[in-house]
Scaffold this motif. Sequence first.
Motif, PDB file in Angstrom:
ATOM      1  N   MET A 193      -8.206   2.287   0.464  1.00 13.51           N
ATOM      2  CA  MET A 193      -8.015   1.211   1.452  1.00 13.51           C
ATOM      3  C   MET A 193      -6.669   0.505   1.238  1.00 13.51           C
ATOM      4  SD  MET A 193     -11.843  -0.419   1.655  1.00 13.51           S
ATOM      5  CE  MET A 193     -11.377  -1.670   2.845  1.00 13.51           C
ATOM      6  N   ILE A 194      -6.283   0.321  -0.032  1.00  6.74           N
ATOM      7  CA  ILE A 194      -4.974  -0.300  -0.322  1.00  6.74           C
ATOM      8  C   ILE A 194      -3.851   0.565   0.247  1.00  6.74           C
ATOM      9  CG2 ILE A 194      -3.326  -0.838  -2.165  1.00  6.74           C
ATOM     10  CD1 ILE A 194      -5.757  -1.653  -3.897  1.00  6.74           C
ATOM     11  N   GLU A 195      -3.922   1.876  -0.049  1.00  5.14           N
ATOM     12  CA  GLU A 195      -2.858   2.789   0.388  1.00  5.14           C
ATOM     13  C   GLU A 195      -2.807   2.925   1.903  1.00  5.14           C
ATOM     14  OE1 GLU A 195      -2.558   5.611  -3.611  1.00  5.14           O
ATOM     15  OE2 GLU A 195      -3.158   6.497  -1.705  1.00  5.14           O
ATOM     16  N   GLY A 196      -3.916   2.696   2.554  1.00  2.00           N
ATOM     17  CA  GLY A 196      -3.941   2.767   4.018  1.00  2.00           C
ATOM     18  C   GLY A 196      -3.659   1.434   4.679  1.00  2.00           C
ATOM     19  N   LEU A 246       4.267  10.225  -9.537  1.00  2.00           N
ATOM     20  CA  LEU A 246       3.768  10.447 -10.901  1.00  2.00           C
ATOM     21  C   LEU A 246       2.671  11.513 -10.958  1.00  2.00           C
ATOM     22  CD1 LEU A 246       3.608   6.711 -12.074  1.00  2.00           C
ATOM     23  CD2 LEU A 246       5.363   8.393 -12.646  1.00  2.00           C
ATOM     24  N   LYS A 247       2.387  12.143  -9.789  1.00  2.00           N
ATOM     25  CA  LYS A 247       1.380  13.215  -9.690  1.00  2.00           C
ATOM     26  C   LYS A 247       0.011  12.756 -10.213  1.00  2.00           C
ATOM     27  CE  LYS A 247       4.651  17.063  -9.879  1.00  2.00           C
ATOM     28  NZ  LYS A 247       5.855  16.282  -9.611  1.00  2.00           N
ATOM     29  N   MET A 248      -0.378  11.583  -9.753  1.00  2.11           N
ATOM     30  CA  MET A 248      -1.675  11.023 -10.150  1.00  2.11           C
ATOM     31  C   MET A 248      -2.665  11.114  -8.985  1.00  2.11           C
ATOM     32  SD  MET A 248      -0.457   7.590 -12.230  1.00  2.11           S
ATOM     33  CE  MET A 248      -2.079   7.198 -12.884  1.00  2.11           C
ATOM     34  N   LYS A 249      -3.928  11.247  -9.304  1.00  4.30           N
ATOM     35  CA  LYS A 249      -4.999  11.207  -8.309  1.00  4.30           C
ATOM     36  C   LYS A 249      -5.444   9.755  -8.134  1.00  4.30           C
ATOM     37  CE  LYS A 249      -5.328  15.742  -8.051  1.00  4.30           C
ATOM     38  NZ  LYS A 249      -4.932  16.481  -6.825  1.00  4.30           N
ATOM     39  N   GLN A 250      -6.022   9.456  -6.966  1.00  6.44           N
ATOM     40  CA  GLN A 250      -6.503   8.090  -6.739  1.00  6.44           C
ATOM     41  C   GLN A 250      -7.518   7.669  -7.799  1.00  6.44           C
ATOM     42  OE1 GLN A 250      -7.930   8.081  -2.670  1.00  6.44           O
ATOM     43  NE2 GLN A 250      -5.934   7.438  -1.863  1.00  6.44           N
ATOM     44  N   ARG A 251      -8.361   8.612  -8.241  1.00  4.29           N
ATOM     45  CA  ARG A 251      -9.389   8.263  -9.216  1.00  4.29           C
ATOM     46  C   ARG A 251      -8.799   7.835 -10.561  1.00  4.29           C
ATOM     47  NH1 ARG A 251      -9.879  13.941  -8.904  1.00  4.29           N
ATOM     48  NH2 ARG A 251      -9.272  15.008 -10.853  1.00  4.29           N
ATOM     49  N   GLY A 301       0.813  -1.216   0.000  1.00  3.62           N
ATOM     50  CA  GLY A 301       0.000   0.000   0.000  1.00  3.62           C
ATOM     51  C   GLY A 301       0.842   1.259   0.000  1.00  3.62           C
ATOM     52  N   GLU A 302       1.868   1.278   0.819  1.00  3.63           N
ATOM     53  CA  GLU A 302       2.761   2.437   0.885  1.00  3.63           C
ATOM     54  C   GLU A 302       3.477   2.634  -0.458  1.00  3.63           C
ATOM     55  OE1 GLU A 302       3.941   2.137   5.652  1.00  3.63           O
ATOM     56  OE2 GLU A 302       5.102   1.053   4.130  1.00  3.63           O
ATOM     57  N   ARG A 303       3.787   1.524  -1.117  1.00  6.18           N
ATOM     58  CA  ARG A 303       4.483   1.602  -2.402  1.00  6.18           C
ATOM     59  C   ARG A 303       3.575   2.204  -3.479  1.00  6.18           C
ATOM     60  NH1 ARG A 303       5.764  -3.365  -2.609  1.00  6.18           N
ATOM     61  NH2 ARG A 303       7.466  -3.034  -1.146  1.00  6.18           N
ATOM     62  N   VAL A 304       2.320   1.767  -3.490  1.00  8.05           N
ATOM     63  CA  VAL A 304       1.357   2.317  -4.453  1.00  8.05           C
ATOM     64  C   VAL A 304       1.204   3.819  -4.241  1.00  8.05           C
ATOM     65  CG1 VAL A 304      -1.097   2.367  -5.106  1.00  8.05           C
ATOM     66  CG2 VAL A 304       0.080   0.168  -4.828  1.00  8.05           C
ATOM     67  N   LYS A 305       1.079   4.218  -2.996  1.00  9.11           N
ATOM     68  CA  LYS A 305       0.886   5.636  -2.682  1.00  9.11           C
ATOM     69  C   LYS A 305       2.110   6.459  -3.093  1.00  9.11           C
ATOM     70  CE  LYS A 305      -0.403   8.708   1.150  1.00  9.11           C
ATOM     71  NZ  LYS A 305      -0.792   8.772   2.584  1.00  9.11           N
ATOM     72  N   LYS A 306       3.292   5.940  -2.805  1.00  9.57           N
ATOM     73  CA  LYS A 306       4.521   6.663  -3.124  1.00  9.57           C
ATOM     74  C   LYS A 306       4.678   6.843  -4.634  1.00  9.57           C
ATOM     75  CE  LYS A 306       9.529   6.564  -2.480  1.00  9.57           C
ATOM     76  NZ  LYS A 306      10.688   5.846  -1.893  1.00  9.57           N
ATOM     77  N   ILE A 307       4.437   5.771  -5.397  1.00  9.87           N
ATOM     78  CA  ILE A 307       4.580   5.862  -6.857  1.00  9.87           C
ATOM     79  C   ILE A 307       3.512   6.786  -7.436  1.00  9.87           C
ATOM     80  CG2 ILE A 307       4.501   4.560  -9.024  1.00  9.87           C
ATOM     81  CD1 ILE A 307       5.613   2.144  -7.446  1.00  9.87           C
ATOM     82  N   ARG A 308       2.268   6.675  -6.901  1.00  8.86           N
ATOM     83  CA  ARG A 308       1.181   7.542  -7.391  1.00  8.86           C
ATOM     84  C   ARG A 308       1.535   9.012  -7.202  1.00  8.86           C
ATOM     85  NH1 ARG A 308      -2.770  10.184  -5.045  1.00  8.86           N
ATOM     86  NH2 ARG A 308      -2.618   9.154  -3.012  1.00  8.86           N
ATOM     87  N   MET A 356      -4.138  -6.338  -2.237  1.00  8.08           N
ATOM     88  CA  MET A 356      -4.407  -6.424  -3.670  1.00  8.08           C
ATOM     89  C   MET A 356      -4.265  -7.862  -4.148  1.00  8.08           C
ATOM     90  SD  MET A 356      -2.170  -3.298  -5.295  1.00  8.08           S
ATOM     91  CE  MET A 356      -0.707  -3.618  -4.288  1.00  8.08           C
ATOM     92  N   SER A 357      -5.066  -8.213  -5.126  1.00  7.98           N
ATOM     93  CA  SER A 357      -4.852  -9.477  -5.840  1.00  7.98           C
ATOM     94  C   SER A 357      -3.755  -9.236  -6.873  1.00  7.98           C
ATOM     95  CB  SER A 357      -6.131  -9.928  -6.539  1.00  7.98           C
ATOM     96  OG  SER A 357      -6.447  -9.026  -7.595  1.00  7.98           O
ATOM     97  N   ARG A 358      -3.217 -10.297  -7.432  1.00  8.78           N
ATOM     98  CA  ARG A 358      -2.202 -10.151  -8.466  1.00  8.78           C
ATOM     99  C   ARG A 358      -2.770  -9.424  -9.689  1.00  8.78           C
ATOM    100  NH1 ARG A 358       2.559 -12.382  -8.681  1.00  8.78           N
ATOM    101  NH2 ARG A 358       2.027 -13.761  -6.953  1.00  8.78           N
ATOM    102  N   GLU A 359      -4.043  -9.716 -10.010  1.00  4.84           N
ATOM    103  CA  GLU A 359      -4.676  -9.068 -11.151  1.00  4.84           C
ATOM    104  C   GLU A 359      -4.810  -7.571 -10.937  1.00  4.84           C
ATOM    105  OE1 GLU A 359      -8.845  -9.265 -13.756  1.00  4.84           O
ATOM    106  OE2 GLU A 359      -8.579 -10.547 -11.984  1.00  4.84           O
ATOM    107  N   THR A 360      -5.249  -7.174  -9.719  1.00  6.33           N
ATOM    108  CA  THR A 360      -5.385  -5.745  -9.397  1.00  6.33           C
ATOM    109  C   THR A 360      -4.028  -5.050  -9.458  1.00  6.33           C
ATOM    110  OG1 THR A 360      -7.313  -6.154  -7.997  1.00  6.33           O
ATOM    111  CG2 THR A 360      -6.097  -4.112  -7.597  1.00  6.33           C
ATOM    112  N   ALA A 361      -3.015  -5.680  -8.878  1.00  7.56           N
ATOM    113  CA  ALA A 361      -1.664  -5.100  -8.879  1.00  7.56           C
ATOM    114  C   ALA A 361      -1.166  -4.903 -10.305  1.00  7.56           C
ATOM    115  CB  ALA A 361      -0.711  -5.997  -8.101  1.00  7.56           C
ATOM    116  N   SER A 362      -1.462  -5.852 -11.195  1.00  8.79           N
ATOM    117  CA  SER A 362      -1.014  -5.751 -12.589  1.00  8.79           C
ATOM    118  C   SER A 362      -1.699  -4.593 -13.311  1.00  8.79           C
ATOM    119  CB  SER A 362      -1.297  -7.062 -13.329  1.00  8.79           C
ATOM    120  OG  SER A 362      -0.538  -8.125 -12.763  1.00  8.79           O
ATOM    121  N   ILE A 363      -2.989  -4.385 -13.024  1.00  5.23           N
ATOM    122  CA  ILE A 363      -3.726  -3.289 -13.645  1.00  5.23           C
ATOM    123  C   ILE A 363      -3.163  -1.944 -13.190  1.00  5.23           C
ATOM    124  CG2 ILE A 363      -5.974  -2.121 -13.711  1.00  5.23           C
ATOM    125  CD1 ILE A 363      -7.235  -4.979 -13.530  1.00  5.23           C
ATOM    126  N   ILE A 364      -2.916  -1.819 -11.884  1.00  2.00           N
ATOM    127  CA  ILE A 364      -2.357  -0.565 -11.348  1.00  2.00           C
ATOM    128  C   ILE A 364      -0.953  -0.323 -11.903  1.00  2.00           C
ATOM    129  CG2 ILE A 364      -1.572   0.588  -9.233  1.00  2.00           C
ATOM    130  CD1 ILE A 364      -3.896  -0.836  -7.770  1.00  2.00           C
TER     131      ILE A 364
END
Length: 428
Positions: A36-39, A17-22, A7-14, A44-52
Amino acid sequence: MEFLTPGERVKKIRKMLKMKQRELQSENITRGFISMIEGNRTTMSRETASIIAEKFNKRAQELGIDLNIDGDYLLMTPAEEAEYYCIRKLNQITTIENLDELKGIFKIADEYKLKKVTALAYIKIGDVMYNNQNFQEAFINYHKALDILLLNDIKDQLPYVYNMLGASKAGLLEFSEAIMYFQKALEHAEEMNDIEIKIKASYNNALCYKCISKPAVSIDYIQKCLSVLDKEKDFEHYVYIKSIEANCYRDMKEYDKALEIFRGLVEEINDNNNPLLGFLYTNIGEVYMEKNDFEKSMEYFNEAEKIRRKEDKNLLSHTLIEKANLYIKMGLYKEARSLLEEGIEISYRNKDMEYIVKGSYLLVEVYKKLENKQAIIETYKKLANILQNMGNKKEALKVYIELTLLYIENNDMINAEYCLEKARAIVE
């Protein structure tokens, strides 16, 4: 160094890259789910992680950033990310100068209990030391790695480590001990189906058995090596293996068989400037020297020297020292001395233990013929110093004993006592 949860990794990369959660939303992935992932309130499932990861890579490409991550990277635990980081750093370390970077790697490995990383760090030290011809330090570090691998049942690195332990012992000219490690390397390579180590360990065993005067056993290992080697892909290795076979026949005094193999190898080389010809011609010169056909021997040594002075200067020392041996047999001691001095100098520069020792002993033989006792002492002193520095205690001990005898002969008891102290320190 900080290692993150998924979760922390997703938030840091987002944020990087100056991206919004939406902007990470897609079918079945809501903004609330991203929150919820970032907190760290869900996983995440592997499929969700691949999409992100795909969305991150697309944005990075738009910004001109080389990101190139996948879902597996986003799913890493802090310990897995620490291991990933350490292995990448280890791959960047190639010289003694940047070994200091290992301090941080050892610290991270200890904090996250990454036993394999600790073993790989010791292997890295071993590799660097081995490549710098410091075989004793290489052996010590490979053995530290081995202890960790065995204690933690980590098998994938065992064939490599056992082979390098043997190579370190062979570098120290301790061939009988080297054979034991090469045999273990072969056993584990068989278990892991590691073809590369099968080839290397079989080759190394063949070389060591030849060095301890067991040519028939050496030939058995040569056949094992050739049975798994792809000649077309690794012709140079094939030449070296077949050359050991030829030299085994030479040791058994089957000179015509040895020459047949060497000539066959020469015929397979189309390029007259190929450095391998310098190697082969040197070997052919040695065979003719043992046949006492000095004229033919000199012809091949001269050809080898010509090629190596132009194409293979690092191994020129081998040709010069072997050619000097021919001059000794011909009674041309001054000519031999000149070649030996040049050959030994190159060997010292390359830290080529085998030819430092061989050349120095031949030079001592020359100085005996020239009745230059002081030159013998100076040659032995230089040899003893480098043998000790490179960790070859057994050979250094022999040299200190020779020096002691020379000093006693000269009635120089102070230096004789000094050499005995040096010898005793080695034994202790």
